[in-house]
Design an enzyme around this catalytic site. Structure first.
Site, PDB file in Angstrom:
ATOM      1  N   GLU A  76     -50.452  43.237   4.107  1.00 38.20           N
ATOM      2  CA  GLU A  76     -49.876  41.912   3.906  1.00 38.20           C
ATOM      3  C   GLU A  76     -50.455  41.355   2.617  1.00 38.20           C
ATOM      4  OE1 GLU A  76     -48.413  39.611   7.265  1.00 38.20           O
ATOM      5  OE2 GLU A  76     -50.238  40.271   8.256  1.00 38.20           O
ATOM      6  N   GLU A 107     -52.074  44.151  11.676  1.00 37.15           N
ATOM      7  CA  GLU A 107     -53.312  43.558  11.142  1.00 37.15           C
ATOM      8  C   GLU A 107     -54.223  43.320  12.338  1.00 37.15           C
ATOM      9  OE1 GLU A 107     -54.036  43.302   8.148  1.00 37.15           O
ATOM     10  OE2 GLU A 107     -52.156  43.181   7.027  1.00 37.15           O
ATOM     11  N   CYS A 114     -61.011  37.637  11.734  1.00 36.63           N
ATOM     12  CA  CYS A 114     -60.867  39.097  11.786  1.00 36.63           C
ATOM     13  C   CYS A 114     -61.770  39.760  10.754  1.00 36.63           C
ATOM     14  CB  CYS A 114     -59.419  39.491  11.570  1.00 36.63           C
ATOM     15  SG  CYS A 114     -58.745  38.831  10.053  1.00 36.63           S
ATOM     16  N   GLY A 160     -53.363  40.683  15.518  1.00 41.35           N
ATOM     17  CA  GLY A 160     -54.050  40.441  16.785  1.00 41.35           C
ATOM     18  C   GLY A 160     -55.034  41.554  17.058  1.00 41.35           C
ATOM     19  N   SER A 161     -55.333  41.760  18.324  1.00 41.31           N
ATOM     20  CA  SER A 161     -56.361  42.733  18.672  1.00 41.31           C
ATOM     21  C   SER A 161     -55.824  44.165  18.582  1.00 41.31           C
ATOM     22  CB  SER A 161     -56.865  42.454  20.092  1.00 41.31           C
ATOM     23  OG  SER A 161     -55.791  42.607  20.989  1.00 41.31           O
ATOM     24  N   THR A 162     -56.730  45.096  18.441  1.00 38.36           N
ATOM     25  CA  THR A 162     -56.335  46.505  18.343  1.00 38.36           C
ATOM     26  C   THR A 162     -55.649  46.961  19.629  1.00 38.36           C
ATOM     27  OG1 THR A 162     -58.123  46.899  16.798  1.00 38.36           O
ATOM     28  CG2 THR A 162     -57.232  48.830  17.901  1.00 38.36           C
ATOM     29  N   ASN A 192     -56.416  32.461  15.761  1.00 39.40           N
ATOM     30  CA  ASN A 192     -57.576  31.983  14.981  1.00 39.40           C
ATOM     31  C   ASN A 192     -57.211  31.304  13.663  1.00 39.40           C
ATOM     32  OD1 ASN A 192     -56.750  34.493  14.064  1.00 39.40           O
ATOM     33  ND2 ASN A 192     -58.800  35.101  13.444  1.00 39.40           N
ATOM     34  N   GLY A 205     -52.218  45.707  19.554  1.00 37.97           N
ATOM     35  CA  GLY A 205     -51.514  46.380  18.452  1.00 37.97           C
ATOM     36  C   GLY A 205     -50.969  47.737  18.884  1.00 37.97           C
TER      37      GLY A 205
HETATM   38  P1  NAD Z   1     -54.172  39.301  21.034  1.00 35.73           P
HETATM   39  O1  NAD Z   1     -53.974  40.731  20.677  1.00 35.73           O
HETATM   40  O2  NAD Z   1     -54.656  38.970  22.365  1.00 35.73           O
HETATM   41  O3  NAD Z   1     -52.790  38.504  20.867  1.00 35.73           O
HETATM   42  C1  NAD Z   1     -52.102  38.467  19.638  1.00 35.73           C
HETATM   43  C2  NAD Z   1     -50.650  38.131  19.898  1.00 35.73           C
HETATM   44  O4  NAD Z   1     -50.043  39.188  20.626  1.00 35.73           O
HETATM   45  C3  NAD Z   1     -50.430  36.870  20.727  1.00 35.73           C
HETATM   46  O5  NAD Z   1     -49.326  36.179  20.166  1.00 35.73           O
HETATM   47  C4  NAD Z   1     -50.076  37.424  22.101  1.00 35.73           C
HETATM   48  O6  NAD Z   1     -49.263  36.569  22.871  1.00 35.73           O
HETATM   49  C5  NAD Z   1     -49.310  38.669  21.730  1.00 35.73           C
HETATM   50  N1  NAD Z   1     -49.257  39.718  22.747  1.00 35.73           N
HETATM   51  C6  NAD Z   1     -50.116  39.946  23.783  1.00 35.73           C
HETATM   52  N2  NAD Z   1     -49.716  41.041  24.485  1.00 35.73           N
HETATM   53  C7  NAD Z   1     -48.606  41.512  23.872  1.00 35.73           C
HETATM   54  C8  NAD Z   1     -47.747  42.630  24.095  1.00 35.73           C
HETATM   55  N3  NAD Z   1     -47.953  43.486  25.098  1.00 35.73           N
HETATM   56  N4  NAD Z   1     -46.703  42.814  23.255  1.00 35.73           N
HETATM   57  C9  NAD Z   1     -46.485  41.977  22.215  1.00 35.73           C
HETATM   58  N5  NAD Z   1     -47.257  40.907  21.962  1.00 35.73           N
HETATM   59  C10 NAD Z   1     -48.316  40.680  22.769  1.00 35.73           C
HETATM   60  O7  NAD Z   1     -55.100  38.711  19.881  1.00 35.73           O
HETATM   61  P2  NAD Z   1     -55.707  37.235  19.814  1.00 35.73           P
HETATM   62  O8  NAD Z   1     -56.773  37.145  20.843  1.00 35.73           O
HETATM   63  O9  NAD Z   1     -54.638  36.223  19.782  1.00 35.73           O
HETATM   64  O10 NAD Z   1     -56.360  37.251  18.357  1.00 35.73           O
HETATM   65  C11 NAD Z   1     -57.615  37.751  18.110  1.00 35.73           C
HETATM   66  C12 NAD Z   1     -57.510  39.144  17.510  1.00 35.73           C
HETATM   67  O11 NAD Z   1     -56.681  39.105  16.350  1.00 35.73           O
HETATM   68  C13 NAD Z   1     -58.831  39.667  17.021  1.00 35.73           C
HETATM   69  O12 NAD Z   1     -58.961  41.014  17.379  1.00 35.73           O
HETATM   70  C14 NAD Z   1     -58.741  39.519  15.512  1.00 35.73           C
HETATM   71  O13 NAD Z   1     -59.554  40.382  14.785  1.00 35.73           O
HETATM   72  C15 NAD Z   1     -57.309  39.781  15.276  1.00 35.73           C
HETATM   73  N6  NAD Z   1     -56.875  39.197  13.995  1.00 35.73           N
HETATM   74  C16 NAD Z   1     -56.625  40.035  12.955  1.00 35.73           C
HETATM   75  C17 NAD Z   1     -56.260  39.515  11.729  1.00 35.73           C
HETATM   76  C18 NAD Z   1     -55.971  40.428  10.570  1.00 35.73           C
HETATM   77  O14 NAD Z   1     -55.339  39.987   9.627  1.00 35.73           O
HETATM   78  N7  NAD Z   1     -56.385  41.679  10.599  1.00 35.73           N
HETATM   79  C19 NAD Z   1     -56.137  38.139  11.562  1.00 35.73           C
HETATM   80  C20 NAD Z   1     -56.405  37.307  12.651  1.00 35.73           C
HETATM   81  C21 NAD Z   1     -56.780  37.863  13.862  1.00 35.73           C
END
Ligand code: NAD
Length: 485
Positions: free
Chosen positions: A466, A255, A289, A233-235, A158, A238
């Site tokens: 961060e 995050e 996010c 990324g997503s919870t 995003n 994470g």
């Molecule tokens: P996602 O969790 O699907 O993917 C994030 C990253 O993780 C991608 O690079 C993906 O390729 C990688 N990934 C996927 N599976 C993995 C695994 N098993 N091991 C290691 N890496 C893996 O998230 P998304 O759809 O790309 O992003 C949206 C999410 O990110 C939302 O939940 C949003 O709230 C969150 N986000 C949080 C922040 C913050 O600072 N808190 C900022 C931006 C986005």
């Protein structure tokens, strides 16, 4: 188009490892412009072997050229990178726009913030001092911060460019090295910045970028020579990353997602609150996010806030990001279907949708992934649409009868990323700031400023911080030394 389409996007078909463009045969992920489906680039999906090459290169740079540089000299290279980012801002913003879909001026803002992160942390490089500790007449102790090692950065789609810089800049300032794995949907800007870093004189191997999907991310998070994993990324992902980074043990910063409340109480300036709500839920098409996706409002203000916010939303221009509209597409048709699924289930549950609730098909981009700004009113706090991170321009409203009620609703979620409150009553505001479960609180100005403040979540929104000086904790290891004399 108001801004020209970048012409050389297809050149981004590589990983950047050890200063080299590494092309890889086999599976490619197609990057498509979410506004019109046009093919933007085809990127390789990094294998475990490619990940190992990148980590080895970063480990080498850590001990070699980067590790040997004086902190002041590291800072000058980072300042130069920030200057190069500013000098190339129009091109970087156009690349980001066709990759993510976001309006050009929003992409340009992200590029500006990217330069700001490198500049802020460049200033930190030569101020990372340790301390001496008095241990008595025959012993002296001191604590010295050392670079933590090779750091892995797994990124979301995003805010690809600024999230990359948010993690990489403090790592470099600490003297650590970086292997970044951008989201499979949005790898271009990280590649572009890593190439600019080489131009700035940052040595090869200090900033490596491996493209790929979850399998690539998993290989990176579990790599034995990675000392710190910074994941955004997503919870759900994470949780997997935390596990992958546990054997062998690495530091983890997570995050994650959010379902952030914006509280609007009696006596507030409604226009200010509406501006904050619009910024919080319609900016970047709600794919933030920190989106303020739950409006918690006094009964006397509910209808006025909803009407004014709806009027604002109806006036938003919708178009290809390069025409710089107010609202661009979502990241993909698949994601639009996901957003639409939440809305349809809420409707099926009998919830009242007073705005939007459907796809938009602009004349200029009939095949784009656009979704209308959407508001559901008087939603039960435990409804799916009030609890799950929709990650689109979808707001729910909830009535709060007083400040305590508002706080209770604000905290009634598994997330805790940010929170906002609008009130003229300073005591109400301070009590909310103290008691709300969130990593960052905005009083009378939702998501306004705060780029240099520590950022991160509580509860299921993550661990670690961060931004600001707090981020340095993830990238430095404190070594304590005792001399007996
Ligand atoms: P996602 O969790 O699907 O993917 C994030 C990253 O993780 C991608 O690079 C993906 O390729 C990688 N990934 C996927 N599976 C993995 C695994 N098993 N091991 C290691 N890496 C893996 O998230 P998304 O759809 O790309 O992003 C949206 C999410 O990110 C939302 O939940 C949003 O709230 C969150 N986000 C949080 C922040 C913050 O600072 N808190 C900022 C931006 C986005």
């Amino acid at each position: 188009m108001k801004y020209s389409y970048p012409t050389d996007t297809e050149q981004f078909d590589f990983h950047l490892i050890d200063g080299q463009r590494i092309r890889q045969a086999g599976v490619k992920s197609e990057i498509r412009d979410p506004a019109n489906g046009q093919l933007v680039a085809q990127l390789p999906v990094g294998t475990a072997e490619i990940v190992s090459d990148a980590v080895a290169s970063s480990a080498q740079a850590l001990k070699g050229n980067w590790g040997q540089l004086a902190p002041y000299d590291r800072a000058q290279l980072m300042f130069r990178l920030a200057d190069l980012i500013d000098q190339n801002d129009a091109e970087l913003a156009a690349l980001e726009t066709v990759n993510v879909g976001k309006p050009y001026s929003q992409a340009l803002r992200d590029v500006g913030r990217t330069a700001k992160y490198f500049r802020f942390y460049a200033g930190v490089c030569d101020k990372l001092n340790g301390e001496t500790v008095s241990l008595g007449p025959d012993q002296t102790g001191w604590v010295q911060p050392e670079p933590v090692g090779v750091t892995a950065h797994i990124l979301p789609w995003n805010y690809p460019i600024s999230t990359f810089a948010r993690g990489a800049a403090p790592a470099l300032a600490a003297g650590a090295t970086v292997v970044a794995k951008p989201a499979e949907e949005t790898p271009i800007s990280a590649l572009a910045i890593a190439e600019l870093a080489l131009k700035a004189g940052i040595p090869a191997g200090v900033l490596n970028v491996v493209c790929g999907d979850g399998s690539t991310g998993a290989a990176l998070a579990s790599h034995p020579d990675v000392a710190q994993v910074t994941f955004t990324g997503s919870t759900a992902t994470g949780r997997k990353v935390m596990q992958a980074a546990s054997n062998p043990i690495a530091g983890v910063t997570l995050e994650l997602g959010g379902k952030s409340p914006v509280v609007v109480l009696d006596g507030t300036n409604v226009d200010d609150a509406v501006a904050g709500l619009a910024r919080g839920i319609f900016f970047n098409a709600g794919q933030i996010c920190t989106a303020g996706s739950r409006l918690i409002v006094s009964p006397s203000l509910h209808d006025e806030v909803v009407e004014k916010l709806s009027a604002y939303a109806r006036g938003m221009s919708v178009d290809h990001g390069l025409n710089d509209p107010d609202l661009g597409p979502l990241i993909s048709l698949k994601h639009r279907d996901r957003v639409s699924g939440f809305v349809e289930r809420a409707r099926a549950d009998g919830l009242e949708c007073v705005l939007g609730g459907q796809e938009i098909i602009p004349e200029t981009c009939p095949s784009g992934a656009f979704y209308a700004p959407t508001i559901f009113t008087h939603v039960p706090v435990d409804a799916e649409i009030a609890q799950a991170e929709v990650f689109g321009p979808v707001l729910t409203t909830h009535i709060a009868h007083d400040a305590d009620d508002a706080l209770q609703i604000a905290n009634a979620t598994r997330y805790g990323l940010v929170a906002g409150i609008y009130t003229p009553d300073i005591t109400q505001a301070m009590q909310f700031a103290r008691n709300v479960e969130a990593g960052q609180v905005f009083i009378n100005g939702f998501l306004k400023g705060g780029d240099t403040l520590p950022f991160g979540g509580v509860k299921e929104s993550g661990i670690g911080r961060e931004k600001g000086l707090a981020a340095m904790a993830s990238y430095t290891a404190q070594k304590s030394v005792v001399i007996s004399h």
